[in-house]
Motif scaffolding. Structure first.
Motif, PDB file in Angstrom:
ATOM      1  N   ILE A  83      10.745  -5.725   5.593  1.00 52.47           N
ATOM      2  CA  ILE A  83       9.559  -5.043   5.075  1.00 52.47           C
ATOM      3  C   ILE A  83       9.141  -3.927   6.023  1.00 52.47           C
ATOM      4  N   VAL A  84       9.116  -4.212   7.321  1.00 51.03           N
ATOM      5  CA  VAL A  84       8.703  -3.203   8.295  1.00 51.03           C
ATOM      6  C   VAL A  84       9.694  -2.050   8.300  1.00 51.03           C
ATOM      7  N   GLU A  85      10.981  -2.346   8.229  1.00 47.67           N
ATOM      8  CA  GLU A  85      12.007  -1.308   8.250  1.00 47.67           C
ATOM      9  C   GLU A  85      11.899  -0.388   7.039  1.00 47.67           C
ATOM     10  N   ILE A  86      11.735  -0.986   5.844  1.00 48.09           N
ATOM     11  CA  ILE A  86      11.627  -0.175   4.632  1.00 48.09           C
ATOM     12  C   ILE A  86      10.333   0.625   4.628  1.00 48.09           C
ATOM     13  N   ARG A  87       9.257   0.006   5.134  1.00 51.70           N
ATOM     14  CA  ARG A  87       7.966   0.678   5.172  1.00 51.70           C
ATOM     15  C   ARG A  87       8.034   1.947   5.998  1.00 51.70           C
ATOM     16  N   GLN A  88       8.792   1.895   7.041  1.00 52.50           N
ATOM     17  CA  GLN A  88       8.891   3.067   7.942  1.00 52.50           C
ATOM     18  C   GLN A  88       9.765   4.143   7.333  1.00 52.50           C
ATOM     19  N   ALA A 138       5.499  -4.295  -9.402  1.00 53.84           N
ATOM     20  CA  ALA A 138       6.517  -5.304  -9.080  1.00 53.84           C
ATOM     21  C   ALA A 138       7.909  -4.697  -9.027  1.00 53.84           C
ATOM     22  N   ALA A 139       8.226  -3.842  -9.993  1.00 53.78           N
ATOM     23  CA  ALA A 139       9.551  -3.212 -10.018  1.00 53.78           C
ATOM     24  C   ALA A 139       9.792  -2.395  -8.764  1.00 53.78           C
ATOM     25  N   ASN A 140       8.801  -1.636  -8.356  1.00 54.85           N
ATOM     26  CA  ASN A 140       8.953  -0.786  -7.174  1.00 54.85           C
ATOM     27  C   ASN A 140       9.026  -1.605  -5.891  1.00 54.85           C
ATOM     28  N   ILE A 141       8.244  -2.674  -5.814  1.00 52.10           N
ATOM     29  CA  ILE A 141       8.297  -3.561  -4.640  1.00 52.10           C
ATOM     30  C   ILE A 141       9.687  -4.159  -4.482  1.00 52.10           C
ATOM     31  N   TYR A 142      10.166  -4.799  -5.554  1.00 52.52           N
ATOM     32  CA  TYR A 142      11.397  -5.587  -5.436  1.00 52.52           C
ATOM     33  C   TYR A 142      12.663  -4.734  -5.452  1.00 52.52           C
ATOM     34  N   ASP A 177       0.828  -1.204   0.000  1.00 52.57           N
ATOM     35  CA  ASP A 177       0.000   0.000   0.000  1.00 52.57           C
ATOM     36  C   ASP A 177       0.869   1.262   0.000  1.00 52.57           C
ATOM     37  N   LYS A 178       1.961   1.196   0.750  1.00 54.06           N
ATOM     38  CA  LYS A 178       2.890   2.326   0.810  1.00 54.06           C
ATOM     39  C   LYS A 178       3.518   2.581  -0.565  1.00 54.06           C
ATOM     40  N   ILE A 179       3.900   1.506  -1.252  1.00 54.56           N
ATOM     41  CA  ILE A 179       4.477   1.629  -2.594  1.00 54.56           C
ATOM     42  C   ILE A 179       3.465   2.264  -3.553  1.00 54.56           C
ATOM     43  N   LEU A 180       2.210   1.840  -3.463  1.00 59.16           N
ATOM     44  CA  LEU A 180       1.184   2.328  -4.392  1.00 59.16           C
ATOM     45  C   LEU A 180       0.966   3.831  -4.307  1.00 59.16           C
TER      46      LEU A 180
END
Length: 436
Positions: free
Chosen positions: A431-436, A306-310, A23-26
């Motif tokens: 995932i949590v670290e990058i999300r923050q 996908a590109a942004n996620i990975y 959701d954060k990436i979107l």
């Protein structure tokens, strides 16, 4: 509604951490998605105009059996394809079994013994190696006395114009340009770059035939390679132009002589385009083409997501998260066999068909290593539907494509990430670290 959405993702196996990360990436992709929608709108109207200009009628959907003489729907569909691609003629048939068959047909019908085939963009897709004779195979071009020459791209992905000029000679009859990357991590070629390459080649040898393998590229841009000088564009109907509805088929659009040659090779000398029954598939061919621009847009959104996620997780991706798109394929280098298999298991688990099975690497015909393919599709092998595949060899990259709808493409990517998390290849802490 947001809580309802999150709850159903949880029900479908996506943990809250993975969902929130996605959701954060979107939130960063809105402008790019709007640009994709604008391209889809343009291409939708282009297809609609081609159908109206060629007077598509209810009678065009009926089809024929037997010899297929005077098949109104088949002949009108080919006129529609010629209009969409701005070419003199087109061959669009269910008798063309796949993209490789369409490419082989275009090559074998327009090359003669003693001719030379040139690829100025490096190694072709794996399944063409046996068609050409790079790997020995019965009935290859090499067996018929057609030679092959290849010029690799430079390390930065640019054309090696000096070596291309040296490679072109009196025997060079046809130049094949692969738009998409295949099982490589090189950049996909934009229509603009393809046009520049064709102009350079035609300047050296004006009568050479320039063919573009257009698989995965149709409707990604507002123009096609045939708009910038390609003599033939070739593709599969179970990729972009079939819109997920075509159950089989391929197309060749281009100069009238080139298309006629292909028709005589497909059927028989003396028969050509006059025969070839449409066998009840015309409604899917027409409606699939009509839907193709918006289906392609959904697949493009999935690729960008996908590109942004990975990339955020540290995996090399081609194209990268910010690059302009020229096909629907997203390459992700996972670095290990386990990573490739886990990714594909996640995609398979997101499928509407055979979502309960696990894909396994196998010795697939036409490839030189084991290949794993994930595709729970309504049409077997349809790679405009949510799918992923890759060879089990270095650098252990997986190639993701498709998604008939954006929500399905989104779920597929989150499911692939969830599979990597479940196997410890990506940690929840990352995932949590990058999300923050």
């Amino acid at each position: 509604m947001k809580n309802q959405l999150k709850n159903i993702y949880t029900l479908m196996g996506i943990t809250p951490d993975v969902y929130t990360f996605g959701d954060k990436i979107l939130t960063t992709l809105q402008d790019r998605f709007e640009a994709i929608d604008a391209t889809a709108e343009y291409n939708q109207l282009k297809v609609l105009k081609a159908m109206q200009d060629n007077r598509v009628s209810e009678a065009c959907l009926l089809g024929t059996t037997g010899y297929g003489y005077n098949d109104l729907g088949r002949d009108t569909l080919e006129a529609v394809y010629a209009s969409v691609f701005h070419t003199e003629d087109a061959l669009v048939r269910p008798q063309i079994t796949c993209g490789t068959h369409a490419l082989a047909l275009a090559l074998m019908s327009n090359l003669r013994p003693g001719d030379e085939l040139l690829s100025p963009v490096g190694k072709p897709y794996d399944t063409l190696e046996e068609v050409i004779g790079i790997r020995p195979s019965k009935g290859s071009l090499k067996e018929y006395g057609v030679t092959y020459r290849q010029v690799d791209l430079k390390e930065d992905g640019s054309f090696n114009y000096d070596n291309i000029e040296k490679a072109i000679n009196e025997k060079t009859r046809l130049v094949t340009i692969q738009r998409s990357k295949g099982y490589q991590t090189r950049p996909t070629l934009s229509v603009e770059r393809i046009g520049e390459l064709i102009a350079f080649i035609k300047m050296i040898k004006p009568d050479v035939i320039c063919m573009v393998d257009n698989c995965y590229g149709e409707f990604v841009e507002t123009t096609e390679p045939s708009d910038v000088g390609a003599d033939m564009v070739v593709g599969s109907l179970i990729k972009n132009p079939g819109g997920g509805l075509a159950p089989i088929g391929g197309y060749i659009a281009g100069r009238k002589e080139c298309v006629e040659n292909a028709a005589y090779r497909l059927t028989s000398p003396g028969l050509g385009k006059e025969v070839g029954a449409s066998l009840g598939v015309l409604p899917q061919f027409y409606q699939g083409l009509f839907l193709a621009p918006v289906v392609t847009a959904s697949a493009l959104k999935g690729a960008i997501f996908a590109a942004n996620i990975y990339e955020r997780l540290g995996f090399p991706v081609v194209p990268n998260a910010k690059e302009t798109r020229h096909d629907i394929i997203q390459a992700v280098t996972l670095g290990t066999q386990e990573g490739v298999i886990a990714f594909c298991e996640g995609i398979q688990a997101a499928a509407p068909v055979d979502g309960h099975v696990k894909p396994e690497p196998w010795d697939m015909p036409g490839y030189d290593s084991k290949v794993i393919m994930a595709a729970g599709a309504f049409v077997s092998g349809s790679s405009i539907e949510l799918s992923a595949d890759g060879p089990i060899k270095h650098p252990y990259a997986v190639y993701f494509q498709g998604g008939l709808t954006w929500p399905h493409a989104k779920f597929g990517i989150l499911r692939s990430l969830q599979a990597l998390v479940d196997k410890g290849i990506v940690t929840a802490e990352q995932i949590v670290e990058i999300r923050q």
